[in-house]
Design a protein around this motif. Structure first.
Motif, PDB file in Angstrom:
ATOM      1  N   ALA A 195       0.820  -1.212   0.000  1.00 18.76           N
ATOM      2  CA  ALA A 195       0.000   0.000   0.000  1.00 18.76           C
ATOM      3  C   ALA A 195       0.856   1.265   0.000  1.00 18.76           C
ATOM      4  CB  ALA A 195      -0.945   0.008   1.199  1.00 18.76           C
ATOM      5  N   SER A 201       1.663  -2.390  -5.744  1.00 19.14           N
ATOM      6  CA  SER A 201       0.305  -1.981  -5.364  1.00 19.14           C
ATOM      7  C   SER A 201      -0.279  -3.045  -4.444  1.00 19.14           C
ATOM      8  CB  SER A 201      -0.569  -1.879  -6.611  1.00 19.14           C
ATOM      9  OG  SER A 201      -0.753  -3.175  -7.158  1.00 19.14           O
ATOM     10  N   PRO A 202      -1.350  -2.693  -3.721  1.00 20.08           N
ATOM     11  CA  PRO A 202      -2.006  -3.697  -2.884  1.00 20.08           C
ATOM     12  C   PRO A 202      -2.452  -4.899  -3.715  1.00 20.08           C
ATOM     13  CG  PRO A 202      -2.850  -1.513  -2.385  1.00 20.08           C
ATOM     14  CD  PRO A 202      -1.973  -1.371  -3.589  1.00 20.08           C
ATOM     15  N   LEU A 203      -2.793  -4.642  -4.981  1.00 21.17           N
ATOM     16  CA  LEU A 203      -3.233  -5.739  -5.845  1.00 21.17           C
ATOM     17  C   LEU A 203      -2.117  -6.759  -6.040  1.00 21.17           C
ATOM     18  CD1 LEU A 203      -5.485  -6.848  -7.629  1.00 21.17           C
ATOM     19  CD2 LEU A 203      -4.484  -5.586  -9.519  1.00 21.17           C
ATOM     20  N   ARG A 226      -1.867  -8.832  -3.027  1.00 20.92           N
ATOM     21  CA  ARG A 226      -3.024  -9.706  -2.942  1.00 20.92           C
ATOM     22  C   ARG A 226      -2.865 -10.887  -3.891  1.00 20.92           C
ATOM     23  NH1 ARG A 226      -8.805  -7.235  -4.006  1.00 20.92           N
ATOM     24  NH2 ARG A 226      -8.596  -8.426  -5.926  1.00 20.92           N
ATOM     25  N   TYR A 253      -7.137  -3.157   6.405  1.00 22.72           N
ATOM     26  CA  TYR A 253      -6.482  -1.917   6.797  1.00 22.72           C
ATOM     27  C   TYR A 253      -7.246  -1.274   7.929  1.00 22.72           C
ATOM     28  CZ  TYR A 253      -3.822  -2.542   2.571  1.00 22.72           C
ATOM     29  OH  TYR A 253      -2.991  -3.055   1.622  1.00 22.72           O
ATOM     30  N   ALA A 284     -10.890   0.229   4.002  1.00 24.43           N
ATOM     31  CA  ALA A 284     -10.883   0.158   2.538  1.00 24.43           C
ATOM     32  C   ALA A 284     -12.163  -0.435   1.970  1.00 24.43           C
ATOM     33  CB  ALA A 284      -9.671  -0.630   2.027  1.00 24.43           C
ATOM     34  N   LEU A 285     -13.303   0.111   2.418  1.00 29.24           N
ATOM     35  CA  LEU A 285     -14.587  -0.296   1.846  1.00 29.24           C
ATOM     36  C   LEU A 285     -15.158   0.875   1.051  1.00 29.24           C
ATOM     37  CD1 LEU A 285     -16.115  -1.974   5.028  1.00 29.24           C
ATOM     38  CD2 LEU A 285     -15.114  -3.140   3.071  1.00 29.24           C
ATOM     39  N   SER A 286     -15.953   0.557   0.034  1.00 31.87           N
ATOM     40  CA  SER A 286     -16.638   1.609  -0.720  1.00 31.87           C
ATOM     41  C   SER A 286     -18.022   1.798  -0.135  1.00 31.87           C
ATOM     42  CB  SER A 286     -16.773   1.216  -2.189  1.00 31.87           C
ATOM     43  OG  SER A 286     -15.506   1.094  -2.755  1.00 31.87           O
ATOM     44  N   MET A 291     -14.692  -7.008  -4.338  1.00 28.96           N
ATOM     45  CA  MET A 291     -14.070  -5.917  -5.090  1.00 28.96           C
ATOM     46  C   MET A 291     -12.736  -6.364  -5.695  1.00 28.96           C
ATOM     47  SD  MET A 291     -14.352  -2.902  -6.174  1.00 28.96           S
ATOM     48  CE  MET A 291     -15.915  -2.529  -5.396  1.00 28.96           C
ATOM     49  N   ARG A 339     -13.886 -10.538   4.557  1.00 30.09           N
ATOM     50  CA  ARG A 339     -13.277 -10.502   3.228  1.00 30.09           C
ATOM     51  C   ARG A 339     -11.847 -11.042   3.263  1.00 30.09           C
ATOM     52  NH1 ARG A 339     -12.985  -4.799   0.004  1.00 30.09           N
ATOM     53  NH2 ARG A 339     -11.618  -4.116   1.681  1.00 30.09           N
TER      54      ARG A 339
END
Ligand SMILES: Nc1ncnc2c1ncn2[C@@H]1O[C@H](COP(=O)(O)OP(=O)(O)OP(=O)(O)O)[C@@H](O)[C@H]1O
Ligand SMILES: [Mg+2]
Lengths: 254, 368
Positions: free
Chosen positions: A55, A74-76, A79, A87, A91-93, A104, A164
């Protein structure tokens, strides 16, 4: 113990302008263990796990996963390497639903033509999975899996983020204060979930200010102070007051 | 002085392994799923909740009401299939621009250059096909590619250079407009010349009649674009990522979305849609004028805002923008048929914008 750490960091440095959040910090996570990270507010715990999970970009130092040097852009990337993180900010929308948040960036598509050519999401299957995972966590005051996350309480949101990470983590699960907003009962459920993840052989990094919880589940405790690892202690050989004394600087470890 | 003796050892684990004292009561707690009575809400709070869940409801209601009211005032002339299809025709170009604009607004951006890209691309395809004799399909293909590139340029500046979308597109609006004047030599291309050299460019001006309505291909194109975008935004992962970015970009990034990449794609797609709009605009206007649609940028934003898409990003449905464009068309047509001066049409649209944003703010304050 002569096993190699699964996740290891040496000499991490992270500066934010004139603040040095990580100052030559080392880190080791052993396979299958629960490693608690404790330290004062601002000690640099979140910065440490953000560096480990891609991150933030570190200024110096190196990280290895299973002995291989890694540098997550990146976090991706982290992952994809199997490192799943909750976090501190979750980190939710907020406007998207619980299911959409859980999936997501790794959505399931429908089988066959609809999925392959029209990229249609398999919403029913994702709903069923999300409902299962939340039930496992016992966070079941949630009735509608399609409800936007912003209509949940703070604790419920934390539950969604934890569910998640626990559901998708395959090599390392990182939890940054996962029970900070949770009630007594819900915190206990999260602890059980952590032990459950551990029983699947997946190591966990747990950041928490809750000493009884840390001493209950951790195999080792990484004490973080002023941007670096001060010491690693065994919870069976040290008391909570020792740990607090070390992390606040009241006592030096020996 | 007496000293109190040390307390007896407490039962149960203190700092050991296992739950602490205070948690042992948990075992007896009910383990079932909590049930809540749906909270009683005042009617107003109920409406607020409903609108929060279905943001397109406001524009749908406004559209239905305005059709009803103008139908009552202007009667047959307004309600005739011909007039209704005419409204559809009149809003088709702004509608297509509004579709492109919606994509950008959903990511919490804004694009002041949509109409400039569109006009530039109609000039490009016209100039190539008519003045330079390039085959019409090739000329159109070139305009689609360049339109996509123009959008991508906006996107790269927003995503990679982290410049505010308002400023970036204010700049490119001017840049594209200047390029357009330069490339066209500020000259229009006449309708007859298009018919003679490249009638394909006017394809979307064709129409057919059903039950007294005159449906142009351009109107159908607009509806199809909205339908496709609705599907993409609501039923594919990419679409949900667009919403997530508009909602909270940092969170989306941490959750594993390549936000910058998606942003560039969104701007590029918007540019592509503008280029398709350019083709439709040639059919709608008949000729190609570098000076046309100068207000198209702002009109597309108007449709998006009236359609209930939040300028803060992440909220609203693309269909709202279609309804927004239609509302503007219905107002203009209705007021004109009712014999009201044009300036009051503008006046009414102005209030619609402000009311729409006020409603958006109110909806966003919804409490769980
Ligand atoms: N984005 C940022 N910009 C500037 N400074 C930062 C940023 N993030 C963290 N810091 C600084 O880095 C230091 C370490 O912060 P960090 O969040 O890692 O602490 P922490 O140990 O997680 O604290 P807490 O227990 O409160 O969560 C702090 O001094 C903080 O002010
Ligand atoms: Mg922290």
């Amino acid at each position: 113990m002569n096993r190699e750490p699964i996740l290891k960091a040496r000499g991490l440095v992270k500066r934010y302008g004139r603040v040095t959040a990580l100052d030559d910090c080392d880190f080791d996570l052993m396979p299958g263990e629960i490693l608690a990270v404790i330290g004062d507010n601002g000690a640099g715990k979140s910065s440490l796990i953000k560096a480990l999970s891609g991150a933030i970009a570190i200024d110096e130092g190196e990280i290895t996963l299973d002995g291989q040097p890694v540098s997550f852009a990146s976090p991706l990337a982290a992952r994809d390497a199997g490192i799943e993180t909750v976090y501190q900010t979750l980190a939710l929308s907020p406007a998207l639903s619980i299911v959409e948040n859980m999936f997501m960036g790794r959505e399931w598509r429908r089988p066959g033509l609809a999925g392959r050519w029209f990229r249609a999401l398999d919403r029913d299957r994702m709903r069923a999975f999300a409902r299962d995972k939340l039930s496992e966590l016992g966070l079941m005051t949630i009735q509608n899996i399609d409800q936007p996350v912003e209509t949940l309480s703070g604790g419920q949101r934390q539950g969604v983020a934890v569910a998640r990470a626990a559901a998708f983590g395959s090599r390392v699960v990182i939890l940054d204060e996962p029970t900070a907003a949770l009630g007594v009962k819900e915190s206990r459920r999260v602890l059980e979930l952590i032990l459950d993840v551990k029983s699947r052989g997946i190591p966990i990094i747990l950041i928490s200010h809750n000493m009884p919880h840390v001493f209950e589940v951790a195999d080792r405790i990484h004490v973080h102070r002023l941007g670096r690892r001060l010491c690693v202690i065994d919870p069976r050989e040290h008391s909570m007051s020792d740990a607090v004394a070390y992390m606040t600087g009241a006592k030096a470890p020996h | 002085m007496t000293t109190t003796p040390p307390p007896p050892p407490r039962p149960g684990p203190v700092s050991g392994r296992g739950p602490s004292d205070f948690e042992t009561g948990l075992a007896a707690s009910p383990q079932g799923v909590a049930r809540f009575e749906a909270p009683r809400r005042t009617p107003l709070a109920g409406i607020q909740h409903l609108l929060h869940a279905t943001p397109t409801l406001v524009p749908v209601i406004v559209l239905a009401l305005s059709i009803l009211v103008f139908g009552l005032i202007a009667g047959e002339r307004f309600f005739s299939p011909f007039n209704l299809s005419l409204i559809l025709q009149q809003v088709s170009i702004i509608g297509i621009l509004a579709a492109a604009q919606s994509l950008i607004v959903l990511t919490a951006g804004i694009d002041l250059s949509v109409a400039a890209i569109m006009v530039l691309m109609s000039v490009v395809s016209g100039k190539l096909a008519i003045t330079m004799g390039v085959p019409a399909p090739l000329a159109l293909g070139a305009s689609f590619a360049l339109g996509t590139l123009a959008g991508m340029l906006n996107g790269l500046m927003v995503a990679r250079l982290k410049l505010p979308p308002f400023i970036v597109t204010l700049g490119t609006w001017n840049i594209f407009f200047a390029l357009n004047l330069w490339f066209s030599g500020a000259q229009s291309i006449r309708s007859q010349d298009i018919d003679a050299a490249a009638p394909l460019l006017k394809f979307f001006g064709n129409s057919f009649r059903v039950a007294g309505a005159n449906i142009t291909f351009g109107s159908i194109l607009m509806v199809v674009i909205f339908a496709v975008l609705w599907y993409v935004l609501n039923r594919t992962a990419w679409g949900r990522h667009v919403y997530a970015i508009g909602d909270d970009k940092a969170a989306a990034e941490l959750a594993g979305i390549r936000t910058d990449r998606v942003l560039v794609q969104v701007y590029a797609l918007a540019g592509f849609i503008c280029a398709i709009g350019a083709w439709a605009a040639i059919g709608r206007v008949g000729s190609i004028s570098p000076q046309s649609f100068y207000e198209g940028n702002l009109q597309s934003i108007t449709a998006v805002v009236i359609g209930g898409i939040s300028l803060f990003g992440g909220r609203g449905s693309i269909m709202g923008a279609l309804f927004g464009a239609l509302i503007v068309g219905v107002f203009q047509s209705g007021l004109r048929l009712a014999g009201v001066d044009v300036l009051w049409q503008v006046f009414a649209i102005g209030w619609l914008i402000i009311i729409a944003v006020a409603i958006d703010q109110w909806i966003r304050k919804v409490s769980a």
